[in-house]
Design a protein around this motif. Sequence first.
Motif, mmCIF file in Angstrom:
data_model
loop_
_atom_site.group_PDB
_atom_site.id
_atom_site.type_symbol
_atom_site.label_atom_id
_atom_site.label_comp_id
_atom_site.label_asym_id
_atom_site.label_seq_id
_atom_site.Cartn_x
_atom_site.Cartn_y
_atom_site.Cartn_z
ATOM 1 N N SER A 1 -14.689 32.360 -10.948
ATOM 2 C CA SER A 1 -13.316 32.819 -11.145
ATOM 3 C C SER A 1 -13.118 34.240 -10.630
ATOM 4 O O SER A 1 -13.918 35.133 -10.921
ATOM 5 C CB SER A 1 -12.957 32.772 -12.631
ATOM 6 O OG SER A 1 -11.667 33.327 -12.834
ATOM 7 N N GLU B 1 -10.416 35.777 -11.554
ATOM 8 C CA GLU B 1 -9.479 36.302 -12.544
ATOM 9 C C GLU B 1 -10.163 37.309 -13.477
ATOM 10 O O GLU B 1 -11.301 37.118 -13.907
ATOM 11 C CB GLU B 1 -8.892 35.164 -13.385
ATOM 12 C CG GLU B 1 -8.113 34.130 -12.583
ATOM 13 C CD GLU B 1 -6.732 34.623 -12.174
ATOM 14 O OE1 GLU B 1 -6.312 35.700 -12.645
ATOM 15 O OE2 GLU B 1 -6.077 33.924 -11.391
ATOM 16 N N LYS C 1 -14.876 30.586 -16.309
ATOM 17 C CA LYS C 1 -15.583 31.416 -15.328
ATOM 18 C C LYS C 1 -16.139 30.630 -14.142
ATOM 19 O O LYS C 1 -16.248 31.167 -13.040
ATOM 20 C CB LYS C 1 -16.748 32.154 -16.011
ATOM 21 C CG LYS C 1 -16.323 33.066 -17.153
ATOM 22 C CD LYS C 1 -15.331 34.129 -16.693
ATOM 23 C CE LYS C 1 -14.923 35.046 -17.840
ATOM 24 N NZ LYS C 1 -13.839 35.978 -17.444
ATOM 25 N N ARG D 1 -8.247 27.075 -7.989
ATOM 26 C CA ARG D 1 -7.410 28.240 -8.293
ATOM 27 C C ARG D 1 -6.365 27.927 -9.360
ATOM 28 O O ARG D 1 -6.022 28.783 -10.181
ATOM 29 C CB ARG D 1 -6.741 28.757 -7.016
ATOM 30 C CG ARG D 1 -7.581 29.798 -6.303
ATOM 31 C CD ARG D 1 -6.806 30.492 -5.214
ATOM 32 N NE ARG D 1 -6.858 29.762 -3.958
ATOM 33 C CZ ARG D 1 -6.130 30.079 -2.895
ATOM 34 N NH1 ARG D 1 -5.267 31.070 -2.954
ATOM 35 N NH2 ARG D 1 -6.250 29.397 -1.779
ATOM 36 N N PHE E 1 -8.195 28.109 -12.749
ATOM 37 C CA PHE E 1 -8.471 29.494 -13.134
ATOM 38 C C PHE E 1 -7.180 30.203 -13.555
ATOM 39 O O PHE E 1 -7.155 30.949 -14.537
ATOM 40 C CB PHE E 1 -9.132 30.249 -11.983
ATOM 41 C CG PHE E 1 -10.586 29.906 -11.765
ATOM 42 C CD1 PHE E 1 -11.447 29.750 -12.837
ATOM 43 C CD2 PHE E 1 -11.096 29.759 -10.481
ATOM 44 C CE1 PHE E 1 -12.793 29.446 -12.645
ATOM 45 C CE2 PHE E 1 -12.437 29.457 -10.271
ATOM 46 C CZ PHE E 1 -13.284 29.293 -11.354
#
Length: 203
Positions: A17, A19, A25, A58, A61
């Motif tokens: 991830s 983020e 993760k 994506r 996440f």
Amino acid sequence: MSRIPAEKIYLEIGFRSPETYGNLKTIELLGVPGQRLNNGECVVNEKTQKFFDKLIVRELFRQSRLLPNCSFEYLKIWLYDTEIENNERGYSIPTIDRGDLEIRSNIPGSKLERIYVLDNELTAQEYQIWKRDAENLFNPLFRQFIAPPELPSLLTEESIANNPFTQVFKPLVEGIEKTTEALDKYAKMKQSLFFNALIIQID
């Protein structure tokens, strides 16, 4: 000298991830089409990897970041065609049973029809929280796989090439395809999707 074609195989690829927030993760995708090159190297082409990165990875996440109470940290996701026998699949998948959570698409036009979440053997309130979080995290994936309408079989590139009477439609078809590609660069990949479901293991 003729070139030996690369062998088609199915691979596992992992994503971390990007983020800052969100508990999720790591995501691993299994059953991703790849090739074994003549030198023995196994690869997934860039467009295929970007396709899965954008439409599945994506999105998950991002969605995890929006669900701060969702505790899922690691997902293992198998690409699954429900209409293919296991011995024809080319890779192994987990067995689905009645204890697993089945999430059905409610998005018209989505090529992704179902998501199976493997049972974590939770009970009572823990299960209800797990089920809620799974549905909130995974339901947005269905809208990612909405495919544009396909051209009638009479107007496909192959049909036009083989039929002189339909050659007049070639510029029209090319124009439609260019417009569709401009609106959604993954349109053709969605139309010819080789799976209609996902199997997900949560850790």
